[in-house]
Enzyme design. Structure first.
Site, PDB file in Angstrom:
ATOM      1  N   CYS A 181      -1.147   3.798  -6.594  1.00 36.64           N
ATOM      2  CA  CYS A 181      -1.957   3.278  -5.395  1.00 36.64           C
ATOM      3  C   CYS A 181      -2.102   1.948  -5.908  1.00 36.64           C
ATOM      4  O   CYS A 181      -2.337   1.422  -7.190  1.00 36.64           O
ATOM      5  CB  CYS A 181      -3.421   4.210  -5.214  1.00 36.64           C
ATOM      6  SG  CYS A 181      -4.256   3.133  -4.499  1.00 36.64           S
ATOM      7  N   CYS A 191       0.941  -1.171   0.023  1.00 34.55           N
ATOM      8  CA  CYS A 191      -0.122   0.111   0.080  1.00 34.55           C
ATOM      9  C   CYS A 191       0.925   0.908  -0.115  1.00 34.55           C
ATOM     10  O   CYS A 191       1.826   1.369   0.942  1.00 34.55           O
ATOM     11  CB  CYS A 191      -0.908   0.051   1.196  1.00 34.55           C
ATOM     12  SG  CYS A 191      -1.896   1.353   1.465  1.00 34.55           S
ATOM     13  N   ASN A 192       0.731   2.133  -1.061  1.00 37.41           N
ATOM     14  CA  ASN A 192       1.588   3.298  -1.227  1.00 37.41           C
ATOM     15  C   ASN A 192       1.332   4.081   0.147  1.00 37.41           C
ATOM     16  O   ASN A 192       2.135   4.756   0.693  1.00 37.41           O
ATOM     17  CB  ASN A 192       1.311   3.880  -2.508  1.00 37.41           C
ATOM     18  CG  ASN A 192       1.803   3.409  -3.907  1.00 37.41           C
ATOM     19  OD1 ASN A 192       2.836   3.243  -4.160  1.00 37.41           O
ATOM     20  ND2 ASN A 192       0.946   2.169  -4.214  1.00 37.41           N
TER      21      ASN A 192
HETATM   22  N1  DGL Z   1      -4.220   0.759  -1.945  1.00 38.73           N
HETATM   23  C1  DGL Z   1      -3.699   1.732  -1.183  1.00 38.73           C
HETATM   24  C2  DGL Z   1      -2.552   2.425  -1.910  1.00 38.73           C
HETATM   25  O1  DGL Z   1      -1.532   2.023  -2.664  1.00 38.73           O
HETATM   26  C3  DGL Z   1      -4.611   2.707  -0.633  1.00 38.73           C
HETATM   27  C4  DGL Z   1      -6.154   2.652  -1.010  1.00 38.73           C
HETATM   28  C5  DGL Z   1      -6.946   3.352   0.023  1.00 38.73           C
HETATM   29  O2  DGL Z   1      -7.164   2.716   1.152  1.00 38.73           O
HETATM   30  O3  DGL Z   1      -7.336   4.597  -0.172  1.00 38.73           O
HETATM   31  O4  DGL Z   1      -2.196   3.458  -1.488  1.00 38.73           O
END
Ligand code: DGL
Length: 261
Positions: free
Chosen positions: A192, A75-76
Protein backbone atom coordinates in the site's frame (compact mmCIF):
# COMPACT_ATOMS: atom_id res chain seq x y z
CA UNK A 1 0.70 23.06 -25.18
CA UNK A 2 2.57 20.35 -27.12
CA UNK A 3 1.81 16.81 -25.97
CA UNK A 4 5.28 16.12 -24.52
CA UNK A 5 4.97 19.09 -22.16
CA UNK A 6 1.60 18.01 -20.83
CA UNK A 7 1.59 16.77 -17.24
CA UNK A 8 1.69 13.21 -15.96
CA UNK A 9 -1.31 12.60 -13.70
CA UNK A 10 -0.65 10.64 -10.51
CA UNK A 11 -3.43 9.67 -8.11
CA UNK A 12 -4.19 7.83 -4.90
CA UNK A 13 -6.96 7.80 -2.30
CA UNK A 14 -4.94 10.38 -0.38
CA UNK A 15 -1.37 11.03 0.65
CA UNK A 16 0.01 7.52 -0.03
CA UNK A 17 0.76 8.01 -3.72
CA UNK A 18 3.20 10.73 -2.75
CA UNK A 19 5.64 7.87 -2.00
CA UNK A 20 5.48 7.02 -5.74
CA UNK A 21 5.48 10.67 -6.80
CA UNK A 22 8.77 11.23 -4.94
CA UNK A 23 10.43 8.45 -6.92
CA UNK A 24 8.99 9.74 -10.19
CA UNK A 25 10.27 13.27 -9.57
CA UNK A 26 13.68 11.87 -8.66
CA UNK A 27 14.06 9.96 -11.94
CA UNK A 28 12.09 12.35 -14.19
CA UNK A 29 12.74 15.86 -12.84
CA UNK A 30 11.84 17.54 -16.13
CA UNK A 31 8.29 16.23 -16.26
CA UNK A 32 5.30 18.35 -15.23
CA UNK A 33 3.14 16.40 -12.80
CA UNK A 34 -0.30 16.79 -11.25
CA UNK A 35 -0.81 14.84 -8.03
CA UNK A 36 -4.45 14.17 -7.19
CA UNK A 37 -5.43 12.82 -3.79
CA UNK A 38 -9.02 11.65 -3.41
CA UNK A 39 -9.03 12.40 0.31
CA UNK A 40 -12.77 13.15 0.28
CA UNK A 41 -13.30 9.43 -0.41
CA UNK A 42 -10.37 7.95 1.54
CA UNK A 43 -9.76 5.31 2.60
CA UNK A 44 -10.28 3.07 -0.42
CA UNK A 45 -8.98 0.03 1.44
CA UNK A 46 -12.17 -0.98 3.17
CA UNK A 47 -14.64 -0.18 0.38
CA UNK A 48 -15.98 -2.73 -2.09
CA UNK A 49 -14.01 -3.35 -5.29
CA UNK A 50 -16.89 -1.84 -7.31
CA UNK A 51 -16.83 1.36 -5.25
CA UNK A 52 -13.06 1.67 -5.58
CA UNK A 53 -13.33 1.11 -9.35
CA UNK A 54 -15.87 3.90 -9.68
CA UNK A 55 -13.70 6.29 -7.66
CA UNK A 56 -10.62 5.35 -9.66
CA UNK A 57 -12.42 6.10 -12.95
CA UNK A 58 -13.53 9.48 -11.56
CA UNK A 59 -9.97 10.35 -10.49
CA UNK A 60 -8.65 9.20 -13.89
CA UNK A 61 -11.19 11.34 -15.77
CA UNK A 62 -10.43 14.35 -13.60
CA UNK A 63 -6.73 14.14 -14.50
CA UNK A 64 -7.44 13.58 -18.19
CA UNK A 65 -9.76 16.62 -18.20
CA UNK A 66 -6.82 18.59 -16.79
CA UNK A 67 -4.72 17.59 -19.80
CA UNK A 68 -2.73 14.63 -18.42
CA UNK A 69 -0.73 12.78 -21.11
CA UNK A 70 -0.29 9.65 -18.97
CA UNK A 71 -1.67 8.33 -15.71
CA UNK A 72 0.04 6.64 -12.77
CA UNK A 73 -2.39 4.84 -10.48
CA UNK A 74 -0.27 5.26 -7.34
CA UNK A 75 -2.57 3.09 -5.26
CA UNK A 76 -2.41 -0.70 -5.02
CA UNK A 77 -6.09 -0.89 -4.10
CA UNK A 78 -7.22 1.18 -7.09
CA UNK A 79 -4.81 -0.62 -9.43
CA UNK A 80 -6.29 -4.00 -8.53
CA UNK A 81 -9.82 -2.70 -8.95
CA UNK A 82 -9.47 -0.68 -12.14
CA UNK A 83 -6.27 -0.74 -14.15
CA UNK A 84 -7.22 -3.51 -16.57
CA UNK A 85 -10.56 -1.83 -17.37
CA UNK A 86 -8.96 1.60 -17.67
CA UNK A 87 -6.47 0.23 -20.20
CA UNK A 88 -9.27 -1.47 -22.13
CA UNK A 89 -11.28 1.75 -22.32
CA UNK A 90 -8.36 4.10 -22.98
CA UNK A 91 -5.89 2.09 -25.07
CA UNK A 92 -4.11 5.22 -26.35
CA UNK A 93 -3.18 6.63 -22.96
CA UNK A 94 -0.15 5.24 -21.10
CA UNK A 95 -1.57 3.93 -17.80
CA UNK A 96 0.74 2.51 -15.15
CA UNK A 97 -0.42 0.86 -11.94
CA UNK A 98 1.33 -0.33 -8.80
CA UNK A 99 1.18 -3.78 -7.30
CA UNK A 100 2.87 -5.34 -4.27
CA UNK A 101 6.59 -5.87 -5.01
CA UNK A 102 6.50 -9.62 -4.28
CA UNK A 103 8.87 -10.58 -7.11
CA UNK A 104 12.00 -8.75 -5.80
CA UNK A 105 11.27 -10.06 -2.28
CA UNK A 106 11.13 -13.63 -3.58
CA UNK A 107 14.34 -13.16 -5.58
CA UNK A 108 16.03 -11.69 -2.48
CA UNK A 109 15.09 -14.82 -0.50
CA UNK A 110 16.44 -17.11 -3.20
CA UNK A 111 19.63 -15.28 -4.09
CA UNK A 112 20.83 -13.17 -1.16
CA UNK A 113 19.59 -15.54 1.57
CA UNK A 114 20.23 -18.67 -0.50
CA UNK A 115 16.78 -20.10 0.26
CA UNK A 116 16.11 -21.62 -3.13
CA UNK A 117 13.94 -24.40 -1.67
CA UNK A 118 10.87 -22.14 -1.31
CA UNK A 119 11.41 -21.64 2.42
CA UNK A 120 11.90 -17.87 2.55
CA UNK A 121 9.04 -16.07 4.26
CA UNK A 122 7.59 -12.98 2.57
CA UNK A 123 5.08 -10.95 4.57
CA UNK A 124 2.83 -8.81 2.34
CA UNK A 125 1.18 -5.87 4.09
CA UNK A 126 -1.76 -4.35 2.17
CA UNK A 127 -5.29 -3.06 2.54
CA UNK A 128 -8.06 -5.64 3.06
CA UNK A 129 -9.44 -4.86 -0.43
CA UNK A 130 -6.10 -5.41 -2.16
CA UNK A 131 -5.72 -8.77 -0.44
CA UNK A 132 -9.25 -9.86 -1.36
CA UNK A 133 -8.82 -9.07 -5.09
CA UNK A 134 -8.29 -11.74 -7.73
CA UNK A 135 -5.27 -9.79 -9.05
CA UNK A 136 -3.57 -10.37 -5.69
CA UNK A 137 -4.49 -14.07 -5.70
CA UNK A 138 -2.91 -14.46 -9.16
CA UNK A 139 0.21 -12.63 -8.04
CA UNK A 140 0.72 -14.83 -4.98
CA UNK A 141 -0.03 -18.02 -6.97
CA UNK A 142 2.76 -17.08 -9.34
CA UNK A 143 5.32 -17.19 -6.52
CA UNK A 144 3.91 -19.73 -4.07
CA UNK A 145 6.34 -22.47 -5.07
CA UNK A 146 9.33 -20.17 -4.66
CA UNK A 147 8.55 -18.70 -1.22
CA UNK A 148 6.05 -18.76 1.59
CA UNK A 149 3.88 -15.72 0.88
CA UNK A 150 2.00 -14.46 3.96
CA UNK A 151 -0.74 -11.90 3.18
CA UNK A 152 -1.37 -9.48 6.05
CA UNK A 153 -4.41 -7.21 5.75
CA UNK A 154 -3.84 -3.94 7.63
CA UNK A 155 -7.28 -2.38 8.18
CA UNK A 156 -7.14 1.34 9.06
CA UNK A 157 -3.35 1.63 8.83
CA UNK A 158 -3.60 3.98 5.82
CA UNK A 159 -6.03 6.16 7.80
CA UNK A 160 -3.64 6.36 10.75
CA UNK A 161 -0.85 7.49 8.42
CA UNK A 162 -3.19 9.88 6.61
CA UNK A 163 -3.84 11.55 9.99
CA UNK A 164 -0.54 13.35 9.40
CA UNK A 165 2.30 11.60 11.23
CA UNK A 166 3.51 8.24 9.89
CA UNK A 167 5.61 7.76 13.04
CA UNK A 168 2.89 8.67 15.56
CA UNK A 169 2.38 6.67 18.72
CA UNK A 170 -0.93 5.43 17.27
CA UNK A 171 0.84 4.05 14.18
CA UNK A 172 3.58 2.56 16.37
CA UNK A 173 1.12 0.82 18.72
CA UNK A 174 -0.89 -0.49 15.78
CA UNK A 175 2.21 -1.90 14.07
CA UNK A 176 3.61 -3.37 17.29
CA UNK A 177 0.51 -5.47 17.79
CA UNK A 178 0.06 -6.36 14.14
CA UNK A 179 3.66 -7.38 13.47
CA UNK A 180 4.38 -9.19 16.77
CA UNK A 181 3.65 -12.68 15.35
CA UNK A 182 5.89 -12.14 12.29
CA UNK A 183 9.36 -11.56 13.75
CA UNK A 184 10.70 -14.58 11.84
CA UNK A 185 9.93 -13.40 8.29
CA UNK A 186 12.75 -12.73 5.83
CA UNK A 187 11.16 -9.80 4.03
CA UNK A 188 8.19 -7.45 4.11
CA UNK A 189 6.44 -6.10 1.04
CA UNK A 190 4.70 -2.77 1.54
CA UNK A 191 1.65 -3.35 -0.64
CA UNK A 192 0.00 0.00 0.00
CA UNK A 193 1.55 3.29 -1.02
CA UNK A 194 0.87 4.82 2.39
CA UNK A 195 3.12 2.34 4.20
CA UNK A 196 6.58 3.42 2.92
CA UNK A 197 6.21 6.54 5.07
CA UNK A 198 6.27 4.24 8.12
CA UNK A 199 9.04 2.01 6.77
CA UNK A 200 11.58 2.98 9.43
CA UNK A 201 9.12 2.08 12.17
CA UNK A 202 8.39 -1.26 10.49
CA UNK A 203 12.15 -1.86 10.19
CA UNK A 204 12.62 -1.20 13.93
CA UNK A 205 9.84 -3.63 14.81
CA UNK A 206 11.21 -6.34 12.52
CA UNK A 207 14.99 -6.05 12.87
CA UNK A 208 17.02 -7.67 10.13
CA UNK A 209 14.02 -8.00 7.85
CA UNK A 210 14.41 -6.58 4.34
CA UNK A 211 11.67 -4.15 3.25
CA UNK A 212 10.40 -3.84 -0.34
CA UNK A 213 8.06 -1.34 -1.90
CA UNK A 214 7.01 -0.85 -5.50
CA UNK A 215 7.41 2.93 -5.72
CA UNK A 216 10.65 3.10 -7.68
CA UNK A 217 9.69 0.21 -9.99
CA UNK A 218 6.41 1.92 -10.80
CA UNK A 219 8.11 5.26 -11.46
CA UNK A 220 10.61 3.56 -13.81
CA UNK A 221 7.81 1.77 -15.65
CA UNK A 222 5.92 5.07 -16.02
CA UNK A 223 8.98 6.73 -17.53
CA UNK A 224 9.59 3.80 -19.85
CA UNK A 225 5.97 3.87 -21.09
CA UNK A 226 6.04 7.63 -21.61
CA UNK A 227 9.28 7.38 -23.60
CA UNK A 228 7.88 4.51 -25.69
CA UNK A 229 4.82 6.63 -26.52
CA UNK A 230 7.07 9.52 -27.62
CA UNK A 231 5.73 11.65 -24.79
CA UNK A 232 8.87 12.26 -22.72
CA UNK A 233 9.34 15.94 -21.95
CA UNK A 234 12.63 16.94 -23.55
CA UNK A 235 12.82 20.34 -21.83
CA UNK A 236 15.83 20.71 -19.57
CA UNK A 237 14.18 22.93 -17.00
CA UNK A 238 12.72 21.50 -13.82
CA UNK A 239 9.09 20.46 -14.24
CA UNK A 240 6.20 21.77 -12.16
CA UNK A 241 4.40 19.72 -9.51
CA UNK A 242 0.82 20.66 -8.62
CA UNK A 243 -1.05 19.09 -5.75
CA UNK A 244 -4.83 18.90 -5.83
CA UNK A 245 -7.34 17.19 -3.58
CA UNK A 246 -11.00 16.21 -3.79
CA UNK A 247 -11.32 17.34 -0.17
CA UNK A 248 -9.76 20.63 0.90
CA UNK A 249 -6.69 22.85 1.06
CA UNK A 250 -5.58 21.11 4.27
CA UNK A 251 -5.19 17.85 2.33
CA UNK A 252 -3.02 19.45 -0.33
CA UNK A 253 -0.84 20.85 2.47
CA UNK A 254 -0.55 17.31 3.84
CA UNK A 255 0.57 15.97 0.43
CA UNK A 256 3.25 18.68 0.26
CA UNK A 257 4.40 17.92 3.82
CA UNK A 258 4.81 14.22 2.96
CA UNK A 259 6.50 15.05 -0.34
CA UNK A 260 9.25 16.97 1.45
CA UNK A 261 9.41 14.56 4.45
N1 DGL B 1 -2.61 3.95 -0.75
C1 DGL B 1 -3.58 2.97 -1.12
C2 DGL B 1 -2.95 1.69 -1.63
O1 DGL B 1 -1.85 1.71 -2.15
C3 DGL B 1 -4.77 2.69 -0.28
C4 DGL B 1 -5.04 3.39 0.97
C5 DGL B 1 -6.51 3.42 1.31
O2 DGL B 1 -7.16 4.34 0.86
O3 DGL B 1 -6.99 2.49 1.98
O4 DGL B 1 -3.51 0.63 -1.56
Amino acid sequence: MIDREKPIGVFDSGVGGVSVLRELVRIAPFENIIYYGDSANAPYGDKSTDEVRELAFAAFNKLISMGAKAIVVACNTATGASVRLLREQYPDIPIVGIEPAIKPAVIYGETVLGKSDGSSKVLVMATPVTISQSKFAHLTEEYEKRAKIIPLPCPHLAELIEAGDPNSIEVENYLKELLAPYKDVDSVVLGCTHYPFSASLIGELLPGVKIFDGGLGTAKEALRRIEAAGLKNENKTEGSISFISSKNEESTELYKKFFYM
